[in-house]
Scaffold this motif. Structure first.
Motif, PDB file in Angstrom:
ATOM      1  N   PRO A   1     -27.316 -54.230 -38.055  1.00  0.00           N
ATOM      2  CA  PRO A   1     -27.167 -52.953 -37.345  1.00  0.00           C
ATOM      3  C   PRO A   1     -25.787 -52.781 -36.707  1.00  0.00           C
ATOM      4  N   VAL A   2     -25.223 -53.866 -36.168  1.00  0.00           N
ATOM      5  CA  VAL A   2     -23.896 -53.750 -35.551  1.00  0.00           C
ATOM      6  C   VAL A   2     -22.861 -53.384 -36.599  1.00  0.00           C
ATOM      7  N   GLY A   3     -22.956 -54.021 -37.776  1.00  0.00           N
ATOM      8  CA  GLY A   3     -22.011 -53.741 -38.842  1.00  0.00           C
ATOM      9  C   GLY A   3     -22.138 -52.304 -39.343  1.00  0.00           C
ATOM     10  N   LEU A   4     -23.385 -51.825 -39.455  1.00  0.00           N
ATOM     11  CA  LEU A   4     -23.592 -50.435 -39.868  1.00  0.00           C
ATOM     12  C   LEU A   4     -22.964 -49.491 -38.847  1.00  0.00           C
ATOM     13  N   GLY A   5     -23.141 -49.833 -37.567  1.00  0.00           N
ATOM     14  CA  GLY A   5     -22.583 -48.993 -36.508  1.00  0.00           C
ATOM     15  C   GLY A   5     -21.074 -49.041 -36.472  1.00  0.00           C
TER      16      GLY A   5
ATOM     17  N   ASN B   1     -17.629 -44.675 -41.897  1.00  0.00           N
ATOM     18  CA  ASN B   1     -18.293 -43.638 -42.683  1.00  0.00           C
ATOM     19  C   ASN B   1     -19.795 -43.557 -42.434  1.00  0.00           C
ATOM     20  N   MET B   2     -20.318 -44.394 -41.523  1.00  0.00           N
ATOM     21  CA  MET B   2     -21.757 -44.422 -41.283  1.00  0.00           C
ATOM     22  C   MET B   2     -22.123 -43.857 -39.917  1.00  0.00           C
ATOM     23  N   ALA B   3     -21.299 -44.149 -38.933  1.00  0.00           N
ATOM     24  CA  ALA B   3     -21.729 -43.929 -37.554  1.00  0.00           C
ATOM     25  C   ALA B   3     -20.888 -42.867 -36.872  1.00  0.00           C
ATOM     26  N   PRO B   4     -21.501 -42.161 -35.891  1.00  0.00           N
ATOM     27  CA  PRO B   4     -20.710 -41.239 -35.080  1.00  0.00           C
ATOM     28  C   PRO B   4     -19.708 -41.998 -34.211  1.00  0.00           C
ATOM     29  N   ARG B   5     -18.705 -41.270 -33.719  1.00  0.00           N
ATOM     30  CA  ARG B   5     -17.599 -41.856 -32.983  1.00  0.00           C
ATOM     31  C   ARG B   5     -17.994 -42.871 -31.906  1.00  0.00           C
ATOM     32  N   PHE B   6     -18.885 -42.464 -30.973  1.00  0.00           N
ATOM     33  CA  PHE B   6     -19.135 -43.336 -29.818  1.00  0.00           C
ATOM     34  C   PHE B   6     -19.873 -44.609 -30.228  1.00  0.00           C
ATOM     35  N   VAL B   7     -20.775 -44.483 -31.236  1.00  0.00           N
ATOM     36  CA  VAL B   7     -21.450 -45.693 -31.738  1.00  0.00           C
ATOM     37  C   VAL B   7     -20.425 -46.629 -32.366  1.00  0.00           C
TER      38      VAL B   7
ATOM     39  N   TYR C   1     -17.175 -46.952 -31.698  1.00  0.00           N
ATOM     40  CA  TYR C   1     -16.372 -47.679 -30.713  1.00  0.00           C
ATOM     41  C   TYR C   1     -17.192 -48.741 -29.991  1.00  0.00           C
ATOM     42  N   PHE C   2     -18.466 -48.433 -29.705  1.00  0.00           N
ATOM     43  CA  PHE C   2     -19.325 -49.391 -29.017  1.00  0.00           C
ATOM     44  C   PHE C   2     -19.496 -50.654 -29.875  1.00  0.00           C
ATOM     45  N   CYS C   3     -19.813 -50.445 -31.166  1.00  0.00           N
ATOM     46  CA  CYS C   3     -20.041 -51.600 -32.040  1.00  0.00           C
ATOM     47  C   CYS C   3     -18.754 -52.382 -32.269  1.00  0.00           C
ATOM     48  N   ARG C   4     -17.624 -51.665 -32.413  1.00  0.00           N
ATOM     49  CA  ARG C   4     -16.348 -52.354 -32.573  1.00  0.00           C
ATOM     50  C   ARG C   4     -16.031 -53.210 -31.353  1.00  0.00           C
ATOM     51  N   ALA C   5     -16.405 -52.716 -30.157  1.00  0.00           N
ATOM     52  CA  ALA C   5     -16.162 -53.482 -28.928  1.00  0.00           C
ATOM     53  C   ALA C   5     -16.982 -54.765 -28.939  1.00  0.00           C
TER      54      ALA C   5
END
Lengths: 268, 271
Positions: free
Chosen positions: A98-102, A106-112, A114-118
């Protein structure tokens, strides 16, 4: 035959960096850095010189490796390491999906995104040992802290590569699956998953290999596994047992490497 | 991909029945293995210590803020040492990895039967033993300090660099090598003008990638006495100076982010 061309008869390899000033300033920078770095290093050469015969004796003490004397401790620690490796790889990968998908653009909206990248950045920046020190503090001594450490480290590694792989997928099959009226889960399962799976299985095996090697050191700070046994062997000056442990680690890593190349061929 | 007829309608399946069954069986076996491993770990765990972890975490977090900013003046030197350990260790590793990779690659090795297995064994043993264990041994031999750290980083990185490099050498285009050989070039010239230009981008990419990893590795070598930021970190943890610990962790975090950014930029520029 008088019309000999004026072209030069010798050829020089073109320089790697075309801009002259950049080439020279880079070279100069490297020289200055090396001078500064080597100059700031205070090495006690007499200590090093004294240490060399000691080092020879140290390595001589490794031979012959003693597999039998502490076999009970070694096999116990080794099995614990293997359990930790399997459990942490599975847990880490399960969370990193799920973190990788986020974390895929091309999969996730902006805020998701940045959250997952963090999360990924946080997990990747600290070495396993530092994480292990803290998790041992939180969860107490033993393999549980080691499993949490390795799982956390797996998320950063696997999640990042998964996200990059998802970003590189071919958009056409994704669109085709979506055009059939597939739901989100079906879209992921039939559009994205087949495209990333072969590489991801290889990476999972690679991470299994890394987790095994790391499980050999997190024990040094009390997080269970063969590392604890190895640390004890060093502290008791039982270098022959330590050599046995190191040889077993090398053998298992080699085994994993060979089998992973075999499995990868079989999957593709 | 198979299509079956059920009640007069065509139904699409991703896999044939046998393959589907084998896939499920593999997953079930893997799940059973995981449960078995987890159960053994659970037996060795003292669960009350785990369940009170949230309180412990809250307590620790409260002790860690605010970071002791004044302590930063004492950290510049260890940070500089850490960067040096990573950089010089990587440089040394690359210098040593090139001949090993040359001996390990199938198409350049002097002898596939004698030299190649030795080179592969060096690569695997260097990769199997963590930098921390190398440091543990080197500190015993040559004493604590930055030199032990540099050598530990180098010994650990040789295997990584040599492995990726020999794979790159094995993937080169043989036609170019043959073309250079056809001009009458000597063995050294064939290597310099036929092989080296082909692997140079991979080589630079591998070096920068490993440098980035080594920055992270070198932050912990101080825990066993090999210099760098790990020394003050260890001292702060053992004296329970948590405000200093948080400052050191912040500095490590910032350094790693910057080094990762540099490495990504350089690799994008090369490839």
């Amino acid at each position: 035959m008088t019309a000999v061309s004026d072209a030069p008869r010798s050829w020089i390899k073109p320089p790697l960096i075309k801009r002259g000033w950049l080439r020279w300033s880079l070279g100069l920078g490297v020289v200055i850095y090396l001078a500064l770095a080597l100059g700031s290093m205070d090495v006690n050469w007499t200590r090093v010189w004294e240490g060399l015969p000691r080092g020879a004796r140290f390595f001589a003490a490794f031979f012959p490796p003693d597999f039998t004397g502490r076999w009970h401790d070694i096999s116990d620690g080794m099995l614990e390491s293997l359990y930790m490796t399997v459990a942490s790889t599975v847990i880490g990968i399960a969370i990193s999906i799920p973190v990788g998908l986020g974390a895929a653009k091309n999969m996730a909206p902006r805020f998701v995104y940045y959250f997952c990248r963090a999360i990924l950045a946080l997990s990747r920046s600290f070495q396993e040992i530092i994480l292990a020190i803290f998790f041992v503090k939180l969860f107490g001594f033993g393999p549980f802290a080691g499993v949490v450490t390795l799982s956390f480290a797996t998320i950063g590694f696997y999640g990042k590569l998964l996200a990059e792989d998802i970003e590189d997928t071919d958009p056409l099959p994704l669109e085709a699956v979506r055009a059939t009226g597939a739901g989100w889960l079906q879209w992921i399962n039939y559009g994205v998953q087949p495209q990333v799976m072969p590489r991801m299985i290889g990476l999972a095996l690679y991470r299994l290999d890394i987790n095994f090697r790391e499980s050999a050191v997190v024990g040094i700070v009390g997080a269970g596994g063969i590392g604890a046994t190895l640390d004890t062997a060093f502290n008791r000056y039982e270098f022959d047992s330590a050599a046995a442990i190191l040889l077993i680690i090398i053998a298992i890593v080699m085994l994993v490497e060979y089998s992973s190349s075999y499995v990868r061929r079989w999957v593709q | 991909m198979t299509i079956t007829r059920r009640n007069g309608t065509l139904v699409w399946h991703r896999r044939a029945r046998g393959v589907q069954f084998a896939t499920w069986l593999t997953w079930a076996a893997a799940a059973a293995l995981f449960v078995y491993c987890w159960q053994l770990i659970s037996q060795k765990t003292i669960w009350p210590f785990v369940t009170d972890a949230p309180e412990q975490a809250a307590d620790l977090a409260a002790r860690m803020v605010p970071p002791d900013w004044a302590f930063i003046t004492a950290l510049w030197r260890p940070m500089w040492d850490t960067l040096n350990m990573a950089t010089l260790g990587t440089a040394l590793a690359i210098v040593l990895a090139v001949p090993i990779a040359y001996c390990a690659a199938r198409n350049t090795t002097p002898s596939a039967a004698m030299v190649r297995p030795v080179a592969l064994f060096i690569i695997v043993s260097s990769r199997s033993i963590n930098a921390l264990i190398w440091a543990l041994m080197l500190v015993t031999i040559i004493g604590p300090g930055v030199l032990a750290g540099i050598l530990a980083i180098a010994l650990r990185s040789i295997g990584f660099c040599a492995k990726l490099l020999y794979e790159a050498i094995e993937e080169i285009d043989e036609n170019q090598v043959e073309a250079v050989r056809c001009t009458g070039a000597s063995g050294a010239q064939v290597t310099a003008f036929g092989i080296v230009p082909q692997i140079l981008p991979a080589f630079a990419g591998i070096s920068v990638f490993r440098w980035d990893i080594n920055i992270r590795e070198s932050t912990v070598l101080g825990l066993v006495g090999a210099g760098g930021i790990g020394l003050p970190l260890n001292a702060a943890i053992t004296t329970l100076a948590w405000t200093r610990v948080s400052l050191i962790l912040l500095i490590i975090f910032a350094t790693v982010i910057v080094s990762e950014w540099i490495s990504a930029k350089v690799r994008h520029a090369i490839i």
